[in-house]
Design a protein around this motif. Structure first.
Motif, PDB file in Angstrom:
ATOM      1  N   ALA A  25      -8.156 -19.434 -43.060  1.00 24.57           N
ATOM      2  CA  ALA A  25      -6.841 -19.127 -42.483  1.00 24.57           C
ATOM      3  C   ALA A  25      -6.880 -17.806 -41.731  1.00 24.57           C
ATOM      4  CB  ALA A  25      -5.795 -19.076 -43.596  1.00 24.57           C
ATOM      5  N   ALA A  26      -7.540 -16.795 -42.309  1.00 27.97           N
ATOM      6  CA  ALA A  26      -7.637 -15.504 -41.628  1.00 27.97           C
ATOM      7  C   ALA A  26      -8.436 -15.621 -40.334  1.00 27.97           C
ATOM      8  CB  ALA A  26      -8.281 -14.471 -42.560  1.00 27.97           C
ATOM      9  N   LEU A  27      -9.537 -16.370 -40.372  1.00 30.93           N
ATOM     10  CA  LEU A  27     -10.341 -16.561 -39.168  1.00 30.93           C
ATOM     11  C   LEU A  27      -9.548 -17.264 -38.073  1.00 30.93           C
ATOM     12  CD1 LEU A  27     -13.833 -17.588 -40.596  1.00 30.93           C
ATOM     13  CD2 LEU A  27     -13.314 -15.566 -39.224  1.00 30.93           C
ATOM     14  N   PHE A  28      -8.860 -18.338 -38.453  1.00 32.21           N
ATOM     15  CA  PHE A  28      -8.078 -19.071 -37.455  1.00 32.21           C
ATOM     16  C   PHE A  28      -6.902 -18.227 -36.965  1.00 32.21           C
ATOM     17  CE2 PHE A  28     -10.513 -22.750 -38.537  1.00 32.21           C
ATOM     18  CZ  PHE A  28     -10.394 -23.597 -37.448  1.00 32.21           C
ATOM     19  N   GLY A  29      -6.370 -17.366 -37.824  1.00 32.07           N
ATOM     20  CA  GLY A  29      -5.324 -16.455 -37.381  1.00 32.07           C
ATOM     21  C   GLY A  29      -5.826 -15.515 -36.299  1.00 32.07           C
ATOM     22  N   ILE A  30      -7.049 -15.015 -36.483  1.00 30.39           N
ATOM     23  CA  ILE A  30      -7.657 -14.121 -35.492  1.00 30.39           C
ATOM     24  C   ILE A  30      -7.951 -14.877 -34.203  1.00 30.39           C
ATOM     25  CG2 ILE A  30      -9.699 -12.727 -34.987  1.00 30.39           C
ATOM     26  CD1 ILE A  30      -9.769 -12.172 -38.088  1.00 30.39           C
ATOM     27  N   TRP A  31      -8.553 -16.063 -34.342  1.00 23.96           N
ATOM     28  CA  TRP A  31      -8.861 -16.860 -33.151  1.00 23.96           C
ATOM     29  C   TRP A  31      -7.584 -17.322 -32.447  1.00 23.96           C
ATOM     30  CZ3 TRP A  31     -12.742 -20.260 -36.342  1.00 23.96           C
ATOM     31  CH2 TRP A  31     -13.888 -19.501 -36.600  1.00 23.96           C
ATOM     32  N   GLY A  32      -6.579 -17.685 -33.240  1.00 24.85           N
ATOM     33  CA  GLY A  32      -5.309 -18.102 -32.660  1.00 24.85           C
ATOM     34  C   GLY A  32      -4.654 -16.991 -31.872  1.00 24.85           C
ATOM     35  N   THR A  33      -4.784 -15.768 -32.370  1.00 22.81           N
ATOM     36  CA  THR A  33      -4.248 -14.619 -31.645  1.00 22.81           C
ATOM     37  C   THR A  33      -4.841 -14.535 -30.254  1.00 22.81           C
ATOM     38  OG1 THR A  33      -3.921 -13.353 -33.682  1.00 22.81           O
ATOM     39  CG2 THR A  33      -4.074 -12.104 -31.630  1.00 22.81           C
ATOM     40  N   ASP A  34      -6.148 -14.653 -30.167  1.00 23.79           N
ATOM     41  CA  ASP A  34      -6.840 -14.559 -28.886  1.00 23.79           C
ATOM     42  C   ASP A  34      -6.407 -15.680 -27.946  1.00 23.79           C
ATOM     43  OD1 ASP A  34      -8.901 -13.367 -27.163  1.00 23.79           O
ATOM     44  OD2 ASP A  34      -9.987 -15.227 -27.511  1.00 23.79           O
TER      45      ASP A  34
ATOM     46  N   ALA B 241      -0.588 -16.048 -34.224  1.00 29.10           N
ATOM     47  CA  ALA B 241      -1.153 -15.758 -35.542  1.00 29.10           C
ATOM     48  C   ALA B 241      -0.192 -16.169 -36.636  1.00 29.10           C
ATOM     49  CB  ALA B 241      -1.481 -14.274 -35.655  1.00 29.10           C
ATOM     50  N   LEU B 242       1.082 -15.876 -36.448  1.00 28.90           N
ATOM     51  CA  LEU B 242       2.091 -16.239 -37.443  1.00 28.90           C
ATOM     52  C   LEU B 242       2.181 -17.756 -37.604  1.00 28.90           C
ATOM     53  CD1 LEU B 242       4.303 -15.267 -39.367  1.00 28.90           C
ATOM     54  CD2 LEU B 242       5.904 -15.349 -37.440  1.00 28.90           C
ATOM     55  N   VAL B 243       2.155 -18.479 -36.502  1.00 28.90           N
ATOM     56  CA  VAL B 243       2.214 -19.950 -36.554  1.00 28.90           C
ATOM     57  C   VAL B 243       1.008 -20.516 -37.292  1.00 28.90           C
ATOM     58  CG1 VAL B 243       2.103 -22.043 -35.139  1.00 28.90           C
ATOM     59  CG2 VAL B 243       3.636 -20.179 -34.490  1.00 28.90           C
ATOM     60  N   VAL B 244      -0.173 -19.989 -36.979  1.00 25.67           N
ATOM     61  CA  VAL B 244      -1.404 -20.499 -37.591  1.00 25.67           C
ATOM     62  C   VAL B 244      -1.427 -20.235 -39.097  1.00 25.67           C
ATOM     63  CG1 VAL B 244      -3.903 -20.188 -37.703  1.00 25.67           C
ATOM     64  CG2 VAL B 244      -2.770 -20.376 -35.477  1.00 25.67           C
ATOM     65  N   VAL B 245      -1.160 -18.981 -39.486  1.00 25.97           N
ATOM     66  CA  VAL B 245      -1.217 -18.648 -40.916  1.00 25.97           C
ATOM     67  C   VAL B 245      -0.126 -19.385 -41.689  1.00 25.97           C
ATOM     68  CG1 VAL B 245      -1.125 -16.777 -42.613  1.00 25.97           C
ATOM     69  CG2 VAL B 245      -2.238 -16.399 -40.405  1.00 25.97           C
ATOM     70  N   ALA B 246       1.063 -19.521 -41.094  1.00 25.29           N
ATOM     71  CA  ALA B 246       2.129 -20.287 -41.736  1.00 25.29           C
ATOM     72  C   ALA B 246       1.722 -21.741 -41.909  1.00 25.29           C
ATOM     73  CB  ALA B 246       3.409 -20.193 -40.907  1.00 25.29           C
ATOM     74  N   GLY B 247       1.026 -22.277 -40.928  1.00 26.01           N
ATOM     75  CA  GLY B 247       0.545 -23.651 -41.040  1.00 26.01           C
ATOM     76  C   GLY B 247      -0.414 -23.834 -42.203  1.00 26.01           C
ATOM     77  N   PHE B 248      -1.305 -22.863 -42.407  1.00 25.08           N
ATOM     78  CA  PHE B 248      -2.227 -22.941 -43.540  1.00 25.08           C
ATOM     79  C   PHE B 248      -1.476 -22.837 -44.861  1.00 25.08           C
ATOM     80  CE2 PHE B 248      -5.659 -22.375 -40.532  1.00 25.08           C
ATOM     81  CZ  PHE B 248      -6.741 -22.981 -41.147  1.00 25.08           C
ATOM     82  N   LYS B 249      -0.468 -21.990 -44.922  1.00 32.98           N
ATOM     83  CA  LYS B 249       0.330 -21.893 -46.149  1.00 32.98           C
ATOM     84  C   LYS B 249       0.966 -23.244 -46.483  1.00 32.98           C
ATOM     85  CE  LYS B 249       4.638 -20.104 -48.076  1.00 32.98           C
ATOM     86  NZ  LYS B 249       4.218 -20.235 -49.484  1.00 32.98           N
TER      87      LYS B 249
END
Length: 272
Positions: A142-151, A186-194
């Motif tokens: 989730a953290a990795l995808f949050g970082i990649w999603g940000t980019d 990043a918020l969308v991605v991490v929320a999705g993992f939650k």
């Protein structure tokens, strides 16, 4: 092949390899991260040489490997302290006019990026009571995808809406609109993992904090590396990743964001 196509293909392959290593975990993941840390550290030492420093490369790389894998190496802190003392003693026996610069450059490479890369290993191999089953895998992912999603979100938001430069002295193309888009991504991605796999692990406060670390710190990690490169008049930290330049160019955001994620989780939940 266009630069965008090269970047996309390289990113897909790198992401697949990264997630595979995260899934395997244990010593395999630690060894992969150790190799990543050392490769990126070589690039940092290359930049430092262009700036006039002459770091102790073999010793620095050894310490970098040690600190990046410290989560799986007993007594690593003691060894790092000993290695730091060896660096200080080493400048006495070198006939160089820049002992302060050389020692500082050597130890800087151990910290950036090697020690920061070690935060990936610390998170993936964490085994506190609140992480069970595959939770550590999903949290790291989730953290990795949050970082990649940000980019990714920042890129498209910047292209579509970018008007106001974020830090024109360092990177004229980055905009505040892109930065906001990246933070939202990043918020969308991490929320999705939650919602999908981490509902029992993360609160919404955790989601917001992790998204903040990914969405806000990532662009500044990229800016810092860009600033380093501009200071020695180079475009990329290396040239061996098609469309991306060097490994440091690919992980510059992650090595700043991931330590903040780990710091937050350790302070609020405990990772040991």
């Amino acid at each position: 092949m266009s630069n965008l196509t090269q970047r996309t293909l390289t990113a897909i392959v790198a992401a697949a390899l990264a997630i595979g290593a995260v899934w395997l975990g244990g010593w395999v993941f630690a060894a992969v991260m150790g190799a990543v840390a050392v490769a990126a550290q070589v690039e940092v030492y290359g930049l430092l040489r262009k700036a006039g420093a002459d770091p102790f490369v073999p010793l620095g790389l050894g310490l970098g490997l040690l600190t990046s894998m410290r989560a799986v190496i007993p007594g690593s802190l003691n060894l790092l302290v000993l290695g730091g003392l060896v660096v200080l003693l080493g400048v006495l026996y070198r006939r160089k006019a820049t002992p302060l610069l050389d020692a500082s450059a050597t130890l800087f490479g151990v910290a950036y990026p090697a020690a920061f890369v070690g935060s990936f290993v610390a998170l993936r191999l964490a085994d506190p009571p609140w992480l069970v089953g595959h939770d550590a895998f999903w949290l790291t992912t989730a953290a990795l995808f949050g970082i990649w999603g940000t980019d990714t979100f920042a890129y498209f938001a910047g292209r579509a809406f970018g008007r106001h430069p974020l830090f024109p002295r360092v990177s004229p193309k980055k905009t505040w609109e892109g930065a906001v888009g990246g933070a939202v991504g990043a918020l969308v991605v991490v929320a999705g993992f939650k919602l999908a796999v981490l509902d029992a692990v993360l609160t919404w406060t955790d989601v917001a904090a992790i998204a903040f670390a990914c969405g806000v710190a990532s662009p500044f990690g990229d800016l810092v590396e860009s600033h380093f490169k501009r200071s020695v008049d180079v475009k990329d930290s290396a040239t061996w990743l098609p469309g991306h330049g060097g490994l440091l160019d690919r992980i510059d955001a992650a090595v700043v964001a991931m330590p903040l994620v780990v710091l937050y989780l350790d302070l609020t939940k405990g990772l040991t």
